[in-house]
Design a protein around this motif. Structure first.
Motif, PDB file in Angstrom:
ATOM      1  N   TYR A  84       4.408  16.970  -1.258  1.00  0.00           N
ATOM      2  CA  TYR A  84       3.768  17.052   0.050  1.00  0.00           C
ATOM      3  C   TYR A  84       2.589  18.013  -0.019  1.00  0.00           C
ATOM      4  O   TYR A  84       2.716  19.133  -0.522  1.00  0.00           O
ATOM      5  CB  TYR A  84       4.773  17.540   1.106  1.00  0.00           C
ATOM      6  N   GLU A 138       0.820  -1.205   0.000  1.00  0.00           N
ATOM      7  CA  GLU A 138       0.000   0.000   0.000  1.00  0.00           C
ATOM      8  C   GLU A 138       0.857   1.260   0.000  1.00  0.00           C
ATOM      9  O   GLU A 138       0.412   2.326  -0.408  1.00  0.00           O
ATOM     10  CB  GLU A 138      -0.923   0.007   1.220  1.00  0.00           C
ATOM     11  N   GLN A 139       2.102   1.126   0.455  1.00  0.00           N
ATOM     12  CA  GLN A 139       2.977   2.287   0.575  1.00  0.00           C
ATOM     13  C   GLN A 139       4.100   2.325  -0.452  1.00  0.00           C
ATOM     14  O   GLN A 139       4.811   3.329  -0.529  1.00  0.00           O
ATOM     15  CB  GLN A 139       3.594   2.331   1.984  1.00  0.00           C
ATOM     16  N   TYR A 153       7.701   5.815  -2.391  1.00  0.00           N
ATOM     17  CA  TYR A 153       7.309   5.505  -1.019  1.00  0.00           C
ATOM     18  C   TYR A 153       6.248   6.511  -0.590  1.00  0.00           C
ATOM     19  O   TYR A 153       6.474   7.725  -0.632  1.00  0.00           O
ATOM     20  CB  TYR A 153       8.522   5.584  -0.101  1.00  0.00           C
ATOM     21  N   ARG A 154       5.075   5.997  -0.181  1.00  0.00           N
ATOM     22  CA  ARG A 154       3.931   6.835   0.156  1.00  0.00           C
ATOM     23  C   ARG A 154       3.431   6.467   1.553  1.00  0.00           C
ATOM     24  O   ARG A 154       2.460   5.709   1.710  1.00  0.00           O
ATOM     25  CB  ARG A 154       2.841   6.652  -0.896  1.00  0.00           C
ATOM     26  N   PRO A 155       4.095   6.991   2.579  1.00  0.00           N
ATOM     27  CA  PRO A 155       3.772   6.593   3.948  1.00  0.00           C
ATOM     28  C   PRO A 155       2.413   7.072   4.431  1.00  0.00           C
ATOM     29  O   PRO A 155       1.843   6.497   5.360  1.00  0.00           O
ATOM     30  CB  PRO A 155       4.897   7.232   4.770  1.00  0.00           C
ATOM     31  N   SER A 156       1.884   8.132   3.820  1.00  0.00           N
ATOM     32  CA  SER A 156       0.583   8.654   4.229  1.00  0.00           C
ATOM     33  C   SER A 156      -0.033   9.410   3.065  1.00  0.00           C
ATOM     34  O   SER A 156       0.649   9.769   2.095  1.00  0.00           O
ATOM     35  CB  SER A 156       0.724   9.577   5.449  1.00  0.00           C
ATOM     36  N   THR A 157      -1.316   9.661   3.168  1.00  0.00           N
ATOM     37  CA  THR A 157      -1.997  10.443   2.142  1.00  0.00           C
ATOM     38  C   THR A 157      -1.413  11.854   2.086  1.00  0.00           C
ATOM     39  O   THR A 157      -1.280  12.522   3.110  1.00  0.00           O
ATOM     40  CB  THR A 157      -3.498  10.523   2.446  1.00  0.00           C
ATOM     41  N   LEU A 172       1.699  12.559   0.981  1.00  0.00           N
ATOM     42  CA  LEU A 172       3.159  12.555   1.055  1.00  0.00           C
ATOM     43  C   LEU A 172       3.720  11.467   0.152  1.00  0.00           C
ATOM     44  O   LEU A 172       3.300  10.307   0.219  1.00  0.00           O
ATOM     45  CB  LEU A 172       3.628  12.323   2.494  1.00  0.00           C
TER      46      LEU A 172
END
Length: 273
Positions: free
Chosen positions: A217, A155-156, A189-193, A195
């Motif tokens: 960001y 997912e990330q 790498y997408r650790p959160s919505t 970013l």
């Protein structure tokens, strides 16, 4: 002074290259990508028509887009591009246009692309007609193919790769010069919505590999900040994007210490399908 040197250089290219061996060789477009140092092989938007056709399959709406690049403040180097993308036949198809140069020397390209999703992977193919024109030397047109794909690892984490001019189209039968064949691969790498951190390696068959890194960001809702670096030649990049409604308005700035600045403004419209 630089404008004068640039104009003279283009003239010399036209005199020297009766077989049209002079070329810009870069077709990456879109302020979102260039604001991240063109670390774009893992992006999935309408500009995947130019940056990685494999990402086109993940576009959900019909999209119309236009961009303008001012390169180094030299009118002869200005670049225009645009396209239209639409989901069709269980995939996504698109058409793109590109123009670099002026009446003395210019490159024009039209590409037709199609991409499809297969589970967590999407693959796409671009068919390009590329035309070079030098005043007094003539015009030459060639066909070239691009192939690319995206894979969702987690997912990330997303992996992307593309090869441009995979058929190694020949530009000059006299010299044997070919349009550059470029291979690009990268991870996102997408650790959160809101970013995203992208890292890529790019290799022209005739030159050493180099690296690109880009960050996007979301500062506040509908406003995104971007930055990036390219190692060879070294370039820094910055950008900002604003999405008021169905429109995306994006601006990118890239600096090459040896050549100068590149400014790009992009407008994208998403239709409500």
């Amino acid at each position: 002074m630089f404008k004068l040197i640039a104009s003279i250089s283009v003239c010399l290219l036209g005199i020297y290259s009766v077989e049209l061996s002079a070329q810009n060789g870069r077709f990456d477009l879109g302020s979102r990508a260039n604001g991240m140092g063109n670390a774009s092989v893992t992006l999935a938007d309408g500009w995947s028509m130019f940056n990685n056709i494999g990402g086109l399959a993940r576009v959900e709406n019909t999209v119309a887009m236009f961009t303008y690049q001012n390169k180094y403040g030299v009118p002869q180097f200005n670049t225009f591009g645009g396209g239209f993308v639409k989901p069709v036949l269980k995939g996504v198809a698109g058409v793109g246009v590109f123009r670099f140069g002026d009446d003395l020397y210019n490159e024009q390209k039209i590409n037709l692309g199609f991409s499809n999703q297969f589970g967590l992977t999407s693959l796409g193919l671009n068919v390009n007609y590329l035309q070079y024109n030098i005043e007094g030397a003539g015009t030459k047109g060639i066909l070239m193919l691009d192939f690319g794909g995206l894979a969702t690892i987690t997912e990330q984490l997303v992996f992307g790769a593309q090869v441009t001019n995979i058929n190694q189209a020949e530009l000059s039968s006299f010299s044997g010069e070919k349009v550059p064949t470029v291979m690009t691969a990268g991870l996102s790498y997408r650790p959160s919505t809101g970013l995203m951190l992208n890292v890529e390696i790019e290799k022209d068959l005739d030159f050493d590999a180099y690296f690109k890194i880009g960050l996007e960001y979301e500062i506040i809702k509908k406003v995104k900040f971007r930055t990036g670096l390219v190692t060879e030649p070294f370039e820094s990049a910055f950008g900002i994007g604003f999405t008021p409604s169905a429109f995306d308005v994006d601006y990118a700035f890239r600096n090459n210490p040896n050549l100068g600045d590149i400014h790009e403004l992009t407008i994208t419209y998403r239709f409500d399908d």
